[in-house]
Scaffold this motif. Structure first.
Motif, PDB file in Angstrom:
ATOM      1  N   MET A   1       1.076  -1.019  -0.222  1.00  0.00           N
ATOM      2  CA  MET A   1       0.297   0.320   0.195  1.00  0.00           C
ATOM      3  C   MET A   1       1.306   1.298   0.504  1.00  0.00           C
ATOM      4  SD  MET A   1      -2.597   1.813   3.134  1.00  0.00           S
ATOM      5  CE  MET A   1      -1.615   1.784   3.851  1.00  0.00           C
ATOM      6  N   SER A   2       0.646   2.194  -1.112  1.00  0.00           N
ATOM      7  CA  SER A   2       1.823   3.553  -0.904  1.00  0.00           C
ATOM      8  C   SER A   2       0.625   4.520  -0.051  1.00  0.00           C
ATOM      9  CB  SER A   2       1.384   3.874  -2.019  1.00  0.00           C
ATOM     10  OG  SER A   2       0.713   4.990  -2.867  1.00  0.00           O
ATOM     11  N   GLN A   3       1.281   5.483   0.723  1.00  0.00           N
ATOM     12  CA  GLN A   3       0.328   5.858   1.041  1.00  0.00           C
ATOM     13  C   GLN A   3       0.364   7.276   0.937  1.00  0.00           C
ATOM     14  OE1 GLN A   3       0.497   5.699   5.818  1.00  0.00           O
ATOM     15  NE2 GLN A   3      -0.641   3.770   5.024  1.00  0.00           N
ATOM     16  N   ASN A   4       0.470   8.204  -0.317  1.00  0.00           N
ATOM     17  CA  ASN A   4       0.432   8.598  -0.847  1.00  0.00           C
ATOM     18  C   ASN A   4       0.937   9.843  -0.745  1.00  0.00           C
ATOM     19  OD1 ASN A   4      -0.685   9.639  -3.524  1.00  0.00           O
ATOM     20  ND2 ASN A   4      -2.713   9.616  -2.886  1.00  0.00           N
ATOM     21  N   ASN A   5       2.024   9.554  -0.693  1.00  0.00           N
ATOM     22  CA  ASN A   5       3.255  10.987   0.317  1.00  0.00           C
ATOM     23  C   ASN A   5       2.494  11.398   1.165  1.00  0.00           C
ATOM     24  OD1 ASN A   5       5.205  10.611  -2.159  1.00  0.00           O
ATOM     25  ND2 ASN A   5       4.123  11.484  -3.346  1.00  0.00           N
ATOM     26  N   VAL A   6       1.947  11.667   2.081  1.00  0.00           N
ATOM     27  CA  VAL A   6       1.086  11.437   3.438  1.00  0.00           C
ATOM     28  C   VAL A   6       2.281  11.175   4.347  1.00  0.00           C
ATOM     29  CG1 VAL A   6      -0.181  11.272   5.394  1.00  0.00           C
ATOM     30  CG2 VAL A   6      -1.175  10.503   2.911  1.00  0.00           C
ATOM     31  N   GLN A   7       2.554  13.231   5.298  1.00  0.00           N
ATOM     32  CA  GLN A   7       4.463  13.046   6.240  1.00  0.00           C
ATOM     33  C   GLN A   7       3.382  12.236   7.242  1.00  0.00           C
ATOM     34  OE1 GLN A   7       6.619  14.347   5.819  1.00  0.00           O
ATOM     35  NE2 GLN A   7       5.888  14.886   3.601  1.00  0.00           N
ATOM     36  N   PRO A   8       4.249  11.366   7.908  1.00  0.00           N
ATOM     37  CA  PRO A   8       4.487  10.369   8.871  1.00  0.00           C
ATOM     38  C   PRO A   8       3.486  11.576  10.369  1.00  0.00           C
ATOM     39  CG  PRO A   8       6.575  10.451   8.596  1.00  0.00           C
ATOM     40  CD  PRO A   8       6.106  11.075   7.424  1.00  0.00           C
ATOM     41  N   ALA A   9       2.512  10.609  11.462  1.00  0.00           N
ATOM     42  CA  ALA A   9       2.855  11.649  12.179  1.00  0.00           C
ATOM     43  C   ALA A   9       3.755  11.907  13.863  1.00  0.00           C
ATOM     44  CB  ALA A   9       0.894  10.860  12.785  1.00  0.00           C
ATOM     45  N   ASP A  10       4.410  11.685  13.104  1.00  0.00           N
ATOM     46  CA  ASP A  10       5.651  11.450  14.031  1.00  0.00           C
ATOM     47  C   ASP A  10       5.242  12.753  15.144  1.00  0.00           C
ATOM     48  OD1 ASP A  10       6.863   9.824  13.277  1.00  0.00           O
ATOM     49  OD2 ASP A  10       8.853  10.493  12.344  1.00  0.00           O
ATOM     50  N   GLY A  11       5.811  12.729  16.592  1.00  0.00           N
ATOM     51  CA  GLY A  11       6.013  13.571  17.440  1.00  0.00           C
ATOM     52  C   GLY A  11       4.754  14.307  17.909  1.00  0.00           C
ATOM     53  N   LYS A  12       4.533  15.257  18.805  1.00  0.00           N
ATOM     54  CA  LYS A  12       3.297  15.391  19.234  1.00  0.00           C
ATOM     55  C   LYS A  12       2.695  16.330  18.802  1.00  0.00           C
ATOM     56  CE  LYS A  12       5.489  15.716  24.150  1.00  0.00           C
ATOM     57  NZ  LYS A  12       6.167  15.880  25.060  1.00  0.00           N
TER      58      LYS A  12
ATOM     59  N   GLU B   1      -8.305   7.762  -0.766  1.00  0.00           N
ATOM     60  CA  GLU B   1      -7.178   8.700  -1.808  1.00  0.00           C
ATOM     61  C   GLU B   1      -5.948   8.756  -0.598  1.00  0.00           C
ATOM     62  OE1 GLU B   1      -9.850  11.015  -4.663  1.00  0.00           O
ATOM     63  OE2 GLU B   1      -9.425  12.685  -3.582  1.00  0.00           O
ATOM     64  N   MET B   2      -6.399   9.697   0.188  1.00  0.00           N
ATOM     65  CA  MET B   2      -4.729   9.327   1.456  1.00  0.00           C
ATOM     66  C   MET B   2      -4.062   8.192   1.747  1.00  0.00           C
ATOM     67  SD  MET B   2      -5.992  13.045   3.492  1.00  0.00           S
ATOM     68  CE  MET B   2      -7.620  12.758   3.922  1.00  0.00           C
ATOM     69  N   GLY B   3      -4.376   7.928   1.330  1.00  0.00           N
ATOM     70  CA  GLY B   3      -4.337   6.169   1.780  1.00  0.00           C
ATOM     71  C   GLY B   3      -2.922   5.376   0.544  1.00  0.00           C
ATOM     72  N   GLY B   4      -3.508   6.125  -0.645  1.00  0.00           N
ATOM     73  CA  GLY B   4      -3.135   5.364  -1.839  1.00  0.00           C
ATOM     74  C   GLY B   4      -3.904   4.395  -2.544  1.00  0.00           C
ATOM     75  N   TYR B   5      -5.578   4.528  -1.923  1.00  0.00           N
ATOM     76  CA  TYR B   5      -6.435   3.503  -2.488  1.00  0.00           C
ATOM     77  C   TYR B   5      -7.059   4.266  -3.802  1.00  0.00           C
ATOM     78  CZ  TYR B   5      -5.031   0.579   0.783  1.00  0.00           C
ATOM     79  OH  TYR B   5      -4.208  -0.577   1.525  1.00  0.00           O
ATOM     80  N   GLU B   6      -7.491   3.623  -4.707  1.00  0.00           N
ATOM     81  CA  GLU B   6      -9.181   4.395  -5.335  1.00  0.00           C
ATOM     82  C   GLU B   6      -9.851   4.886  -5.209  1.00  0.00           C
ATOM     83  OE1 GLU B   6     -10.725   3.156  -9.810  1.00  0.00           O
ATOM     84  OE2 GLU B   6      -9.739   1.828  -8.688  1.00  0.00           O
TER      85      GLU B   6
END
Ligand SMILES: NC(=O)c1ccc[n+]([C@@H]2O[C@H](COP(=O)([O-])OP(=O)(O)OC[C@H]3O[C@@H](n4cnc5c(N)ncnc54)[C@H](O)[C@@H]3O)[C@@H](O)[C@H]2O)c1
Length: 442
Positions: A1-12, A431-436
């Motif tokens: 699964m591609s994550q469609n270039n969503v930045q990771p939820a790192d940090g607080k 879409e944000m998860g890289g799915y149709e």
């Protein structure tokens, strides 16, 4: 699964809430209790809902967090502003939404949340008399003080991202004025000129949030971000904004039940909605100018679902100037009920050969219990949208709001139908998860 270039939820993720009242404290208490495994975040779709991704043999049902990177409850840090100085523990006790046994286990966490002074103008909520207020002389000073608050909070708490959520009182009605609200330059000029009639304090919060790179969510029906100048600011700062006014009780039922009438081609003569409510929100809404803001928001729901222009036989003959069904909404302040709002809906429908029938819906709800999971979802999803590079109006968040944001300058129709809104939400996640995104909106 591609994550469609969503930045990771790192940090607080810092959640700064405007207002430390019933909704805000119920939201925060629930998150703290859930973290300790002492309560469940029921009603929060980000925590429970599973949606389909893929098709045919590849079809799977996944939780949102398995489709897109969402901030976890453990990474949330809270702060707030209020016109009263009480900390979140004191305020939660005062609100009387939750029993003490559901607050005491997280007393320490709540006591640490002490409101910052509010950007407030008494004329916008006359029933409030708190004096925990910024000593600002102009609207522009309010903006600068709020920006400073956001920066300080972010640094002190070590947050990597901030979301600002309005869960403060409903302000008086501010009509959209093209000369001030249509262009960012005009809005800024009005703030600098201290135009107190057309610049609500909530606009200062929104301006400050977006300028500091934080999505802004409006939980009340205030005009605030629902103006082209704020859309321009959100585009410029590349920050997400959405509609307004949490869709919790009566309007949730309305936007879910109206499609039942519409899809079966039944007729509607009238819809009368009334509420009794006794918390501080009810007190503020008892003031006609504040109620007007709420009324406009609550009335807009039906118009785009049951349309007289498309179905004149079904929706075109009420007694509202003979153009459409009669739609009335009332809120009555009734202290004995406190936060336990009671909503009544009387719906006059008609069927085969025009024979009349009635539907009665009596919703005995708990306002803040319904609003808290929306706060969580809206914060997590607007943070997600920002990390996904989505900015400006986020139509997929309409699902949670009574007044979906839409570009009225080009006559765009808002989507009020709950099921269409759900489709928008699911498609955005896909879409944000890289799915149709594969469901068409009818
Ligand atoms: N609970 C629901 O179901 C629901 C649904 C839709 C919208 N809302 C809206 O959510 C908001 C919060 O509801 P509530 O029940 O928590 O109300 P509340 O009165 O308990 O809390 C609101 C708080 O906001 C503070 N406040 C007012 N103006 C402020 C300002 N300029 N800056 C900082 N603080 C300010 C007040 O002092 C108060 O403590 C209301 O506007 C309400 O209309 C609630």
């Amino acid at each position: 699964m591609s994550q469609n270039n969503v930045q990771p939820a790192d940090g607080k993720l810092g959640i700064l809430i405007v207002g430390n009242g019933a909704v805000a404290t119920t939201f925060m208490t629930g998150v703290f209790m859930a973290r300790k495994g002492l309560a469940k975040p029921i009603g929060a779709m980000t925590q429970y809902d599973k949606i389909r991704v893929g098709r045919g043999a590849d079809k799977r049902y996944l939780k949102y967090g398995d489709i897109v990177p969402l901030a976890s409850l453990d990474d949330l840090v809270f702060g707030c502003w209020d016109v009263y100085p009480q900390n979140a523990y004191q305020s939660a006790i005062y609100a009387e939404v939750l029993r003490e046994k559901d607050i005491e286990p997280v007393r320490e966490e709540l006591e640490q949340i002490v409101p910052m002074t509010a950007a407030f103008d008494h004329n916008y909520a006359k029933r409030l008399n708190g004096d925990h207020i910024k000593p600002c002389h102009t609207r522009w000073e309010m903006v600068e003080a709020l920006r400073e608050d956001i920066r300080r909070f972010k640094a002190e708490k070590g947050c990597s991202r901030i979301v600002v959520l309005w869960a403060a009182s409903t302000e008086i009605y501010v009509p959209v004025d093209e000369s001030v609200h249509y262009h960012l330059a005009d809005l800024e000029a009005a703030m600098r000129a201290d135009d107190r009639q057309r610049i609500a304090p909530s606009m200062c919060y929104a301006y400050a949030a977006l300028s500091e790179g934080a999505p802004f969510i409006m939980g009340a029906p205030n005009t605030t971000v629902d103006i082209p100048a704020m859309w321009e600011l959100a585009e410029k700062t590349r920050m997400p904004i959405a509609g307004k006014d949490f869709k919790t009780g009566q309007t949730l039922v309305k936007s879910g039940f109206a499609p039942v009438i519409g899809s079966r081609c039944l007729g509607l003569n009238g819809w009368f909605s009334t509420n009794i409510l006794g918390n501080r929100d009810g007190l503020v809404l008892d003031e006609p100018e504040n109620f007007r803001t709420k009324e406009v928001s609550k009335l807009s729901t039906l118009e785009t679902i049951l349309r007289p222009d498309l179905q004149p036989d079904l929706y075109g003959h009420g007694n509202d100037e003979d153009t459409q069904y009669f739609h009335k909404v009332r809120i009555n302040y009734y202290p004995p009920r406190n936060d336990n709002k009671e909503g009544w809906d009387n719906i006059d429908i008609f069927g085969w050969m025009g024979y009349p029938m009635q539907v009665k819906i009596n919703f005995l709800c708990r306002d803040s219990i319904l609003a808290a999971p929306l706060c969580l979802d809206l914060c997590l999803l607007s943070d997600l949208a920002a990390r996904a590079g989505r900015y400006g109006i986020q139509r997929f968040l309409s699902f949670y709001l009574k007044s979906p944001m839409h570009d009225y300058t080009v006559n765009e129709d808002p989507v009020n139908n709950l099921y269409q809104q759900h489709t928008l939400l699911k498609n955005a996640l896909r879409e944000m998860g890289g799915y149709e995104a594969d469901e068409e909106l009818d």
